[in-house]
Motif scaffolding. Structure first.
Motif, PDB file in Angstrom:
ATOM      1  N   GLN A 221     -13.439  15.210 -31.572  1.00 15.68           N
ATOM      2  CA  GLN A 221     -13.867  13.902 -32.264  1.00 15.68           C
ATOM      3  C   GLN A 221     -12.239  13.445 -32.802  1.00 15.68           C
TER       4      GLN A 221
ATOM      5  N   ARG B 131     -12.121  -0.237 -39.435  1.00 17.01           N
ATOM      6  CA  ARG B 131     -13.492  -0.522 -39.360  1.00 17.01           C
ATOM      7  C   ARG B 131     -13.874  -1.721 -38.482  1.00 17.01           C
TER       8      ARG B 131
ATOM      9  N   LEU C 160     -18.712   7.554 -37.339  1.00 14.46           N
ATOM     10  CA  LEU C 160     -18.428   8.566 -38.353  1.00 14.46           C
ATOM     11  C   LEU C 160     -19.592   8.640 -39.606  1.00 14.46           C
TER      12      LEU C 160
ATOM     13  N   VAL D   3      -6.186   5.974 -34.539  1.00 18.60           N
ATOM     14  CA  VAL D   3      -6.961   5.729 -35.845  1.00 18.60           C
ATOM     15  C   VAL D   3      -6.129   6.589 -37.192  1.00 18.60           C
TER      16      VAL D   3
ATOM     17  N   HIS E 101     -17.356   9.075 -30.337  1.00 18.25           N
ATOM     18  CA  HIS E 101     -16.321   9.670 -31.141  1.00 18.25           C
ATOM     19  C   HIS E 101     -16.057   8.691 -32.261  1.00 18.25           C
ATOM     20  N   ARG E 102     -16.222   7.431 -32.046  1.00 15.66           N
ATOM     21  CA  ARG E 102     -15.934   6.321 -32.906  1.00 15.66           C
ATOM     22  C   ARG E 102     -17.038   6.102 -34.198  1.00 15.66           C
TER      23      ARG E 102
ATOM     24  N   LEU F 143      -9.867  10.569 -31.656  1.00 16.35           N
ATOM     25  CA  LEU F 143      -9.522   9.369 -32.701  1.00 16.35           C
ATOM     26  C   LEU F 143      -7.961   9.365 -33.073  1.00 16.35           C
TER      27      LEU F 143
ATOM     28  N   LYS G 245     -10.731   1.509 -33.161  1.00 17.85           N
ATOM     29  CA  LYS G 245     -11.691   1.002 -34.171  1.00 17.85           C
ATOM     30  C   LYS G 245     -12.875   2.032 -34.437  1.00 17.85           C
ATOM     31  N   VAL G 246     -13.344   2.185 -35.591  1.00 20.43           N
ATOM     32  CA  VAL G 246     -14.498   2.996 -35.894  1.00 20.43           C
ATOM     33  C   VAL G 246     -15.411   2.220 -36.875  1.00 20.43           C
TER      34      VAL G 246
END
Length: 119
Positions: free
Chosen positions: A87, A109, A71, A96, A68-69, A91, A33-34
Motif C-alpha cells: 500500500q 484527501r 486509509l 501521495v 490502497h487509496r 501510494l 488522492k486518498v
C-alpha cells in the motif's frame, strides 16, 4: 393487473448490495488522492461503519479496485505486513505525500461529490 405488473418489475430489478456500493465509491477515488474508511462509510449514505468498510475491502477480489487509496483515520496505513508495504509503495508511486508513517490528508484527501455512492 397494472399494479401487479409494476410490483413484479420492481421485485425483479437488480439490487445493489452494500458491498457493491462500497466498491463503487472506492473505484471513484482518483489516482493521487486518498480517503479514510469513515469517508467511504459516509459516501454510501452512512449505511455502515468504517470498520465494516475495512472488512469489505479486506475481502475484495482485488483486480482494478484501488483499495490502497483507503486509509485509517488520521492518514494511517492500517494494513499490516506485506499488504501494508505494498500500500505504501503504491501510494508513493502515485505521488501521495507522507509525513513520517502518515499520509498528509490535507494535501490529497478526495471528497466524494455526493452523499451516497448509490445515486
Amino acid at each position: 393487473m397494472r399494479t401487479w405488473r409494476a410490483v413484479q418489475v420492481a421485485a425483479n430489478a437488480p439490487r445493489r448490495t452494500l458491498r457493491d456500493e462500497i466498491y463503487r465509491a472506492v473505484a471513484e477515488i482518483p489516482r493521487g488522492k486518498v480517503v479514510t474508511y469513515g469517508d467511504v462509510a459516509a459516501a454510501v449514505g452512512g449505511r455502515c461503519t468504517a470498520r465494516r468498510v475495512g472488512w469489505v475491502l479486506s475481502n475484495s477480489p482485488g483486480g482494478s479496485l484501488p483499495w490502497h487509496r483507503v486509509l485509517a483515520a488520521g492518514g494511517r496505513i492500517a494494513t499490516a505486513g506485506e499488504s501494508g508495504a505494498e500500500q505504501r509503495l503504491r501510494l508513493r508511486a502515485e505521488g501521495v505525500p507522507f509525513a513520517g508513517k502518515r499520509i498528509r490528508l490535507a494535501q490529497c484527501r478526495y471528497e466524494f461529490l455526493r452523499a451516497s455512492a448509490a445515486t
